[in-house]
Motif scaffolding. Structure first.
Motif, PDB file in Angstrom:
ATOM      1  N   ALA A 147       2.349   6.921  -6.809  1.00 29.92           N
ATOM      2  CA  ALA A 147       1.378   7.908  -7.271  1.00 29.92           C
ATOM      3  C   ALA A 147       1.888   9.337  -7.078  1.00 29.92           C
ATOM      4  O   ALA A 147       1.363  10.255  -7.681  1.00 29.92           O
ATOM      5  N   VAL A 166       1.317   4.377  -2.821  1.00 26.09           N
ATOM      6  CA  VAL A 166       1.235   5.803  -2.525  1.00 26.09           C
ATOM      7  C   VAL A 166       2.443   6.546  -3.108  1.00 26.09           C
ATOM      8  O   VAL A 166       2.294   7.587  -3.756  1.00 26.09           O
ATOM      9  N   ASP A 204       0.835  -1.201   0.000  1.00 18.55           N
ATOM     10  CA  ASP A 204       0.000   0.000   0.000  1.00 18.55           C
ATOM     11  C   ASP A 204       0.875   1.259   0.000  1.00 18.55           C
ATOM     12  O   ASP A 204       0.561   2.244  -0.695  1.00 18.55           O
ATOM     13  N   LEU A 205       1.966   1.227   0.775  1.00 24.63           N
ATOM     14  CA  LEU A 205       2.862   2.375   0.823  1.00 24.63           C
ATOM     15  C   LEU A 205       3.548   2.576  -0.518  1.00 24.63           C
ATOM     16  O   LEU A 205       3.676   3.724  -1.000  1.00 24.63           O
TER      17      LEU A 205
END
Length: 360
Positions: free
Chosen positions: A360, A357, A353-354
């Motif tokens: 992005a 991020v 998930d990190l």
């Protein structure tokens, strides 16, 4: 978003906590569909097999063995790799590998760097602490995210870096299939277990001295691990007249069978980052006596989980061990539940998930 391609840079596959975490994360990310590559300076050490078959391993050519200047050479080799090979993100596992983060900064690849060791050590003194923080800011000045293993370390990292880029992700100390705890044995004398590399900063000499202050028959101390202090620790136990109550068992590949025999686990270090062995002890349902050497001692706030003593206080360590041995054993299941968030699956997902991020 498509599964990422992640590069991990390791000096080698040595038997260390940082290397073990990195290789286990690599395997877990690959199992979840990520394309994971480990670039290693040398093919030495026993941990390579933990990566499994889904992780690509690229070795430096010529090899870069550990030694003076070797981290600088590793960083240059890693930069040469990313110059011709595209990755969605780079994982820098632990303080030891931070020079690689400095070399790859500005390459256009998002970098996630991990903090694996204590950031603020009283033993450093003010001048050395200032130098450490200055070097940390320099080496991590161009990373996109920093992962710490506790909220205490997160706040320290953000202060040192003067940038709120640190986040807490639990140490992946436990396998998803970690067995449930067994009942605490009622053997006499009870086994007091300790584990780690036999070096001065792990505090085993202090632990043996504390154990000598306990009455005969109150317990048997077992220390698993190997290192340069082994002979000195044996001589110390003999000089204190407790050689028959102290066993140095040497290196073991899996500490869990030893924890299953123990009544209590002791962590007597002078300083630690976030020791996996403390999590493993609680996951096995064993209470812990620890020196105030790591933010991980917050795990002992749970009733019955253990106690924390001041650094360098041999008498307090002996008193805490005696007190815990006199108490009724805690509920092993409750202790194990308190560290369930350290299982590799949940931790691997948090990292992915990190990476999404920072991409992005």
């Amino acid at each position: 978003m498509a599964a990422p391609s992640i590069l991990i840079v390791l000096h080698d596959f040595a038997l260390g906590g940082t290397e073990r975490v990195a290789v286990r994360l690599a395997a877990a990310w690959a199992e979840r569909g990520a394309a994971v590559t480990i670039f290693a300076g040398a093919d030495t050490g026993p941990l390579r097999a933990l990566a499994g078959d889904r992780v690509e391993i690229i070795l430096a050519e010529p090899p870069i063995p550990r030694g003076r200047g070797s981290r600088t050479r590793l960083a240059r080799a890693a930069r040469a790799l990313v110059a011709w090979r595209a990755f969605d993100g780079v994982f820098i596992p632990g303080n030891f590998h931070w020079p690689v983060a400095a070399a790859l900064g500005g390459s256009g690849i998002p970098i996630v760097a991990q903090v694996s060791a204590a950031l603020d050590k009283p033993q450093r003194g003010r001048l050395r602490q200032w130098a450490f923080e200055h070097r940390m800011r320099y080496l991590l000045r161009r990373v996109q995210a920093v992962v710490t293993l506790s909220d205490v370390a997160r706040d320290q990292a953000n202060r040192i870096l003067r940038n709120a880029i640190a986040t807490t992700i639990a140490l992946p100390a436990l396998a998803d299939g970690n067995p449930p705890p067994t009942p605490i044995p009622n053997t006499r004398p009870p086994v007091v277990l300790a584990a780690g590399r036999l070096v001065p900063e792990k505090g085993f000499a202090r632990l043996i001295a504390a154990f000598a202050a306990l009455p005969d028959g109150s317990g048997r101390l077992v220390i698993v691990g190997d290192g340069p202090e082994a002979d000195a620790l044996r001589r110390q136990a003999d000089a204190l007249g407790i050689a028959d109550r102290v066993e140095l068992a040497g290196y073991v590949a899996d500490i869990r069978p030893w924890l299953d025999t123990a009544r209590l686990f002791v962590l007597a270090s002078d300083f630690e980052g976030y020791p996996a062995v403390l999590v493993e002890a609680l996951a096995a349902g064993r209470p812990v006596v620890a020196t105030d050497c790591t933010p991980a001692t917050r795990l002992l706030d749970l009733a019955g989980a253990g106690s924390v003593v001041a650094l360098g206080n041999t008498a307090a360590l002996a008193e805490a061990i005696a007190r815990m041995l006199d108490q009724s054993p805690p509920d092993p299941g409750q202790l194990a539940a308190s560290v369930a968030h350290h299982r590799i699956g949940a931790v691997a997902e948090a990292y992915l998930d990190l990476f999404a991020v920072v991409r992005a």
